[in-house]
Every structure is written in C-alpha cells, then in structure tokens.
Design an enzyme around this catalytic site. Sequence first.
Site, mmCIF file in Angstrom:
data_model
loop_
_atom_site.group_PDB
_atom_site.id
_atom_site.type_symbol
_atom_site.label_atom_id
_atom_site.label_comp_id
_atom_site.label_asym_id
_atom_site.label_seq_id
_atom_site.Cartn_x
_atom_site.Cartn_y
_atom_site.Cartn_z
ATOM 1 C CE LYS A 4 -3.842 -2.353 2.307
ATOM 2 N NZ LYS A 4 -4.600 -2.559 3.562
ATOM 3 C CD GLN A 35 -3.531 -4.111 6.999
ATOM 4 O OE1 GLN A 35 -3.450 -3.090 6.323
ATOM 5 N NE2 GLN A 35 -4.018 -5.237 6.522
ATOM 6 C CG ASP A 88 -9.889 0.288 5.161
ATOM 7 O OD1 ASP A 88 -9.535 0.140 3.969
ATOM 8 O OD2 ASP A 88 -9.227 -0.145 6.122
#
Length: 290
Positions: free
Chosen positions: A46, A90, A113
Amino acid sequence: MSGNEPAKLIRRKIKEEIEEIGNFNPVLATVLVGDNPASKTYLKNKHAACSEVGIESRNIELPASTSQTELEMFLNGLNCDPLITGVLLQLPLPKGLNEANAINKISPKKDVDGLHPCNVGLLVQRTEGIVPCTPKGVIVLLRYYRIPIAGRHVVIVNRSKLVGRPLSQLFLNSDATVTVCHSKTTDLPRVCREADILITGIGHRSQFSVGKDMVKQGAVVVDVGTSIVNGKLMGDVDFENVSRVASHISPVPGGVGPMTISMLLYNTILTASNLQERNLSFDLETLQPS
C-alpha cells in the site's frame, strides 16, 4: 476482465490530480498493531502504491500489548492532526482488541476503508461517502468493461462487512436484483446458476470452488477470493473451465486485486479533497479505455 489496465488508468488520473492541483497534499496514516507478517506485507504494498502516485504515507506500528483505550486515543490523535487526511487501521487486530469499536473511533471524514458506521449509512441511503475498496473496485471494473448492471440478477457468495454486504448495497443502488449467499444457503449451485453476474469471495479453495456447473452460459463472473494452494495464489473459480461458459471473467491474480489498491489510493485523495472542500476532476465510473 483484467484489473491491471483500469488500475493503471486510475493511478495515472490520481497522479495527474495531485500534480496539477496546487497545495493538494493527501497524507495517509496506516496503523498496524502487533507484528502480523501478512499485514506488514499488505502495508508495504500500500505504501509503495502511494509513493508511485505522489501520496505521502506514514507507517505507524504499535506493540501488540497496546490496550483498547490506548489504541482509540491514538486514533483520535490522528483525527485531530490537520496534516493527516486519511487513516487506515490494518485488520485483523490482535486478540483482545475490539475492531468495531476501534473503527468507530476513526473520523468518518478520514476513514479511507469506508467502514465507519456513518459511511456505511450513507451507502445504504444511496448517498455514497467513502466506500470500501474491494466492493467499489468490483463496480468500477464492471463499468470499465461496459457490463450492464441495472436489471441484472447479481448473486454474491460472501456476506462479510468488507465485501459482501457493501457490495450488495452498491449493486442495489445500481438497480440490480441481488441475492447474497452464505454457509446456510440451500442448494448454492442452483442459486449461482441463476446469476447474470456472479461474485464469489470465500477464499478457501480447498473447501469451496466455483466450477462450470455453477455458472450459466454467458454469465459474468468476478472472483474476489484468494487462497494459497501449493505456493500459488488462486481464486475461488476454476478459471480454465468456467471461462468456457462465462462471457466475462476476472482472473486471480490480476483481477480485483489491482482494483482494490487503486480504490485505496482514490479514497485517500477523496478524503483529502473533501477535507479541503474541493471536487476531484474525474469520475471513476465513467473511465473507459483510451
């Protein structure tokens, strides 16, 4: 339906957006709790993608001993930091930490997200805010290849909060008829054969796979599942055989995966632009091959 080509186009658009707009500085903060090797690999990819398009990213690692209160206080600090425009926690978190409560502490304006209840609620209300990366990537992939959605019967074999649930809402918002399947679904092969568009995202190839007998002639098949089998990355779908009956099919690797990363980059510049009260110059769902 390769995801590589549209993903490259999206990244180019994002890079141009950052270069052409003065004083536009998206900054993504990623938070890793503990020492999960797979999570570290995902984050490395990422951050590399962010660097490629000109997004600044900051990797923050907290010890596995971090308490729920400490984690939530840390996330709140990122919410209050004016230099940070996007926050990614995460997952999964170490045992003992509550993922839902932690996600709820991230500002919905910085939630790249798209998992905060406010963003989920906006999706349900057909007023899309920040949408989870993989579901959004599936929709953009279908649009890119000019796959009609309105009026189609979509069957999704996944009901997770990361994929199946938001994806079903995106399809509903696009006027599809949606069936969501799961472990308690009766006669799953029959239900799958009714799909005009079949999405599968189980990710346990040794226990579940989609064969040619589960796909009707001319259906569109999108494979979101990932499994490691004998050291090889594979999806849920028997690609070779299913491709003989499907009109379109996404591969693994090289299908939805590249789209997911590109959607994270898009969400990162979207949160930044929203915070700065400016509009992006391009529309994801209208992107077409040049």
